[in-house]
Design a protein around this motif. Sequence first.
Motif, short mmCIF file in Angstrom:
data_model
loop_
_atom_site.label_atom_id
_atom_site.label_comp_id
_atom_site.label_asym_id
_atom_site.label_seq_id
_atom_site.Cartn_x
_atom_site.Cartn_y
_atom_site.Cartn_z
N VAL A 176 31.24 -23.85 57.53
CA VAL A 176 30.31 -24.67 58.84
C VAL A 176 31.20 -25.79 59.21
CG1 VAL A 176 28.14 -26.09 58.98
CG2 VAL A 176 28.06 -23.78 58.07
N GLU A 177 31.40 -26.73 58.27
CA GLU A 177 32.24 -27.90 58.67
C GLU A 177 33.50 -28.02 59.47
OE1 GLU A 177 32.37 -30.13 54.96
OE2 GLU A 177 30.10 -30.25 54.90
N ALA A 178 33.99 -26.62 59.58
CA ALA A 178 35.24 -26.06 59.95
C ALA A 178 35.09 -25.56 61.27
CB ALA A 178 36.12 -25.22 59.09
N GLY A 179 33.62 -25.24 61.57
CA GLY A 179 33.33 -24.60 62.68
C GLY A 179 33.38 -23.27 62.97
N LEU A 180 33.45 -22.54 61.55
CA LEU A 180 33.92 -21.36 61.56
C LEU A 180 32.66 -20.05 61.37
CD1 LEU A 180 36.61 -21.64 58.91
CD2 LEU A 180 36.91 -21.10 61.66
N VAL A 181 31.35 -20.75 61.11
CA VAL A 181 30.23 -19.90 60.92
C VAL A 181 29.62 -19.75 62.49
CG1 VAL A 181 28.09 -19.77 59.86
CG2 VAL A 181 29.86 -20.70 58.43
N ASP A 182 29.11 -18.38 62.90
CA ASP A 182 28.67 -18.07 63.74
C ASP A 182 27.12 -18.19 63.72
OD1 ASP A 182 31.31 -17.54 65.35
OD2 ASP A 182 31.29 -16.00 63.88
N GLU A 183 26.78 -17.42 62.66
CA GLU A 183 25.05 -17.44 62.52
C GLU A 183 24.82 -17.70 61.08
OE1 GLU A 183 23.83 -13.45 63.33
OE2 GLU A 183 24.50 -13.45 65.48
N VAL A 184 23.54 -18.16 60.89
CA VAL A 184 23.17 -18.39 59.42
C VAL A 184 21.57 -17.38 59.42
CG1 VAL A 184 21.75 -19.99 57.84
CG2 VAL A 184 23.71 -20.67 59.48
N VAL A 185 21.73 -16.54 58.42
CA VAL A 185 20.72 -15.71 57.99
C VAL A 185 20.09 -16.24 56.56
CG1 VAL A 185 19.84 -13.29 57.72
CG2 VAL A 185 21.54 -13.57 59.36
N LEU A 186 18.91 -16.51 57.01
CA LEU A 186 18.27 -17.18 55.64
C LEU A 186 17.04 -16.45 55.37
CD1 LEU A 186 18.25 -19.62 53.82
CD2 LEU A 186 16.94 -20.68 55.60
N HIS A 187 16.82 -16.01 53.82
CA HIS A 187 15.39 -15.47 53.45
C HIS A 187 15.01 -16.59 52.39
CE1 HIS A 187 17.15 -11.94 54.83
NE2 HIS A 187 18.27 -11.98 54.07
N ILE A 188 13.73 -16.75 52.56
CA ILE A 188 13.15 -18.07 51.96
C ILE A 188 12.06 -17.17 50.79
CG2 ILE A 188 11.43 -19.92 51.71
CD1 ILE A 188 12.57 -20.61 54.66
N ILE A 189 12.21 -17.42 49.38
CA ILE A 189 11.43 -16.92 48.40
C ILE A 189 10.31 -17.94 48.39
CG2 ILE A 189 11.29 -16.16 46.08
CD1 ILE A 189 13.20 -14.43 47.66
N PRO A 190 9.01 -17.72 48.05
CA PRO A 190 7.98 -18.51 47.91
C PRO A 190 7.83 -19.06 46.53
CG PRO A 190 7.10 -16.28 48.28
CD PRO A 190 8.71 -16.31 48.38
N VAL A 191 8.78 -19.99 46.13
CA VAL A 191 8.78 -20.29 44.68
C VAL A 191 9.43 -21.87 44.80
CG1 VAL A 191 11.27 -19.60 44.10
CG2 VAL A 191 9.49 -20.32 42.17
N LEU A 192 8.64 -22.90 44.11
CA LEU A 192 9.22 -24.17 44.06
C LEU A 192 9.97 -24.49 42.84
CD1 LEU A 192 5.95 -26.16 45.58
CD2 LEU A 192 8.18 -25.48 46.74
N LEU A 193 11.43 -24.80 42.98
CA LEU A 193 12.15 -25.00 41.86
C LEU A 193 12.08 -26.32 41.33
CD1 LEU A 193 15.27 -22.71 42.62
CD2 LEU A 193 13.14 -21.95 41.20
N GLY A 194 11.89 -27.16 42.53
CA GLY A 194 12.08 -28.74 41.84
C GLY A 194 13.23 -29.34 41.97
N GLU A 195 14.56 -28.52 41.28
CA GLU A 195 15.80 -29.07 41.22
C GLU A 195 16.68 -28.07 41.17
OE1 GLU A 195 16.79 -31.01 37.46
OE2 GLU A 195 15.07 -30.35 36.47
N GLY A 196 17.93 -28.29 41.42
CA GLY A 196 18.85 -27.33 41.38
C GLY A 196 19.99 -27.50 42.24
N VAL A 197 20.74 -26.21 42.79
CA VAL A 197 21.89 -26.29 43.72
C VAL A 197 21.11 -26.15 45.08
CG1 VAL A 197 23.89 -25.13 44.51
CG2 VAL A 197 23.34 -25.16 41.94
N ARG A 198 21.30 -27.18 45.75
CA ARG A 198 20.91 -27.35 47.20
C ARG A 198 21.47 -26.23 48.19
NH1 ARG A 198 16.76 -29.62 48.35
NH2 ARG A 198 16.18 -31.36 47.28
N PHE A 199 20.79 -25.72 49.19
CA PHE A 199 21.13 -24.77 50.10
C PHE A 199 22.48 -25.40 50.98
CE2 PHE A 199 20.73 -23.40 54.74
CZ PHE A 199 21.36 -22.20 54.44
N TYR A 200 22.10 -26.53 51.35
CA TYR A 200 23.35 -27.26 51.97
C TYR A 200 23.22 -28.87 51.64
CZ TYR A 200 26.22 -28.83 55.78
OH TYR A 200 27.25 -29.46 56.72
#
Length: 173
Positions: free
Chosen positions: A123-147
């Motif tokens: 993304v930072e290099a301007g190479l991504v054309d689309e983002v396809v995102l699926h959201i799971i209805p769960v709250l984790l509270g912490e972990g590895v961020r999407f972005y």
Amino acid sequence: MTGTVIWHMTMSLDGFIGDRDDSVDWMSAADGGPSRLGAEVIATCGAFLCGGKRVEAVGENRPYGGAWQGPILIYTRKDPATNPIPEFTYVSGDIRDVVAQGLEAAAGKNLVVTGGAVPRLAVEAGLVDEVVLHIIPVLLGEGVRFYDSPGVHPTKLKLLTAENLNYRFEVLK
């Protein structure tokens, strides 16, 4: 014909792609197979690119539960010759060159990028054309961020489709 670079990801409602242990077991809450949008991404995918950390999280399992077959490239900072899973192609170097290798491997179809670091770099290099995102209805509270990329300029997106917690965005350049 050149394929599209698609950042395809599943995340928790609170924005995480991995829990505090970088596990993705919580994604099993999305039983029922891929959404229509997910099935479309799978059908148009010619090659798959992720980082070594994502492979450590899912092991030798093929993307999409084995519903897709094709070249899998693993972006690594380690020596690519030390590839621990011979069926995968380990690549290193500048993200632009790595994405170009992925598009070549995709043979005119789309290149799917996933994980944390690889899509962020693309993304930072301007190479991504689309983002396809699926959201799971769960709250984790912490972990590895999407972005998570402090200090970068915002990347603007245009919503293309939205259906039952499944979203497709165009990356505006």
